[in-house]
Design a protein around this motif. Structure first.
Motif: not given
Ligand SMILES: NC(=O)c1ccc[n+]([C@@H]2O[C@H](COP(=O)([O-])OP(=O)(O)OC[C@H]3O[C@@H](n4cnc5c(N)ncnc54)[C@H](O)[C@@H]3O)[C@@H](O)[C@H]2O)c1
Length: 284
Positions: A214-215, A218, A221-222
């Motif tokens: 998930q990191e 992130i 995506e971010k």
């Protein structure tokens, strides 16, 4: 050489959408699957999808009725390929199974019927000896969801004729896509070759405890404005597909890919991504 009538082999995640996309854009499309349960599921999916389009005001009743006249589901391979200009293969990503299918198909269609594979990684030369006239064989690789994603790779192998690659490229354009025409083969083609590099690094980070899946997402995506991180994308394309490809690599190289055990466990538990409601993320 204009492709007016196609048969899509495999009614799974990709095949059903490729066929419907073609039918929506005026091409007569028959979907064949060896599993009758899959064809029954495609019928339900088609009804839901088209009803949803009407409900959202994106299509009229008349348009849907017209599309339905061009979208057929057929449990007999012989009937499904009768009179088609092109066959698009979208069955499991296993070379031997695809090769066996192409040999079977070669007995059923005439030598000028175009044969395209939607394989994610395998170049069509791998199958050149499975058909009598390999000049009509090429890759036509759609992205998931094929009804929505505009990118398509048409890959011309050394055996593929210019005319055939051109006809497949034109078909992609008629299907509302934004295709590229690659004149030199590379496994994974442009898109998956690029994404494989990123995915490999992402899995290295997770395997070695630098961060969680998930990191990684992130970060992508971010930090880089990717619409989806590689693990979120893996949930969309199917954990089973990623696992099959990792297994192919493992068998070919003898080197165990990073996170192999994680994917193997997820497949055993049926955590196949969006289609089963669970993968690296949970879905409604
Ligand atoms: N899933 C993705 O995001 C994605 C994206 C691009 C390309 N692809 C490629 O598309 C192909 C299909 O992938 P998918 O995700 O739709 O797989 P899937 O498992 O959802 O569907 C495959 C279907 O093929 C059927 N099938 C298997 N052997 C068959 C045969 N001999 N004859 C007829 N039907 C047969 C199965 O019953 C199944 O319904 C693979 O080559 C894959 O690499 C997948």
């Amino acid at each position: 050489m204009e492709i007016k009538k196609i048969c899509v082999i495999g009614g799974g995640l990709m095949g059903r959408q490729i066929g419907l996309c073609a039918a929506i854009h005026g091409v007569d499309a028959t979907v064949y699957d060896l599993n009758p349960d899959v064809l029954a599921a495609v019928q339900v999916w088609e009804d839901d999808y088209l009803a949803g389009r009407i409900a959202k005001g994106r299509m009229t009743e008349e348009q849907v009725a017209d599309i339905r006249t061009r979208y057929h589901l057929e449990p007999s391979l012989e009937k499904a390929v009768a009179g088609v200009d092109a066959v698009i293969e979208a069955i499991v990503e296993v070379q031997d199974i695809k090769a066996k299918f192409f040999r079977q198909l070669d007995e059923l269609v005439s030598e000028d019927v175009i044969i395209a594979t939607n394989s994610s990684y395998m170049v069509s030369s791998l199958f050149a000896d499975c058909v009598k006239n390999p000049a009509r064989l090429c890759n036509m690789h759609f992205y998931n969801p094929a009804l929505v994603m505009e990118f398509v790779e048409v890959v011309q192998g050394p055996h593929t004729s210019e005319e055939v690659a051109g006809a497949v490229y034109e078909l992609a354009k008629r299907m509302g896509k934004c295709p590229i025409w690659q004149k030199k083969e590379i496994p994974g083609f442009a898109g998956n070759y690029l994404i494989a590099g990123l995915t490999q690094r992402a899995r290295y980070l997770v395997q070695n405890g630098y961060c969680t899946p998930q990191e990684v997402d992130i970060a992508l995506e971010k930090g880089f404005n990717h619409k989806m991180g590689v693990f979120r994308m893996g949930d969309l394309t199917g954990i089973d597909l990623s696992y099959t490809m990792m297994k192919n690599t493992y068998e070919r190289t003898g080197e165990k890919p990073d996170m192999y055990d994680v994917y193997e466990q997820m497949v055993k538990e049926g955590r196949l991504g969006r289609k089963t409601g669970h993968g690296f993320y949970d879905y409604e």
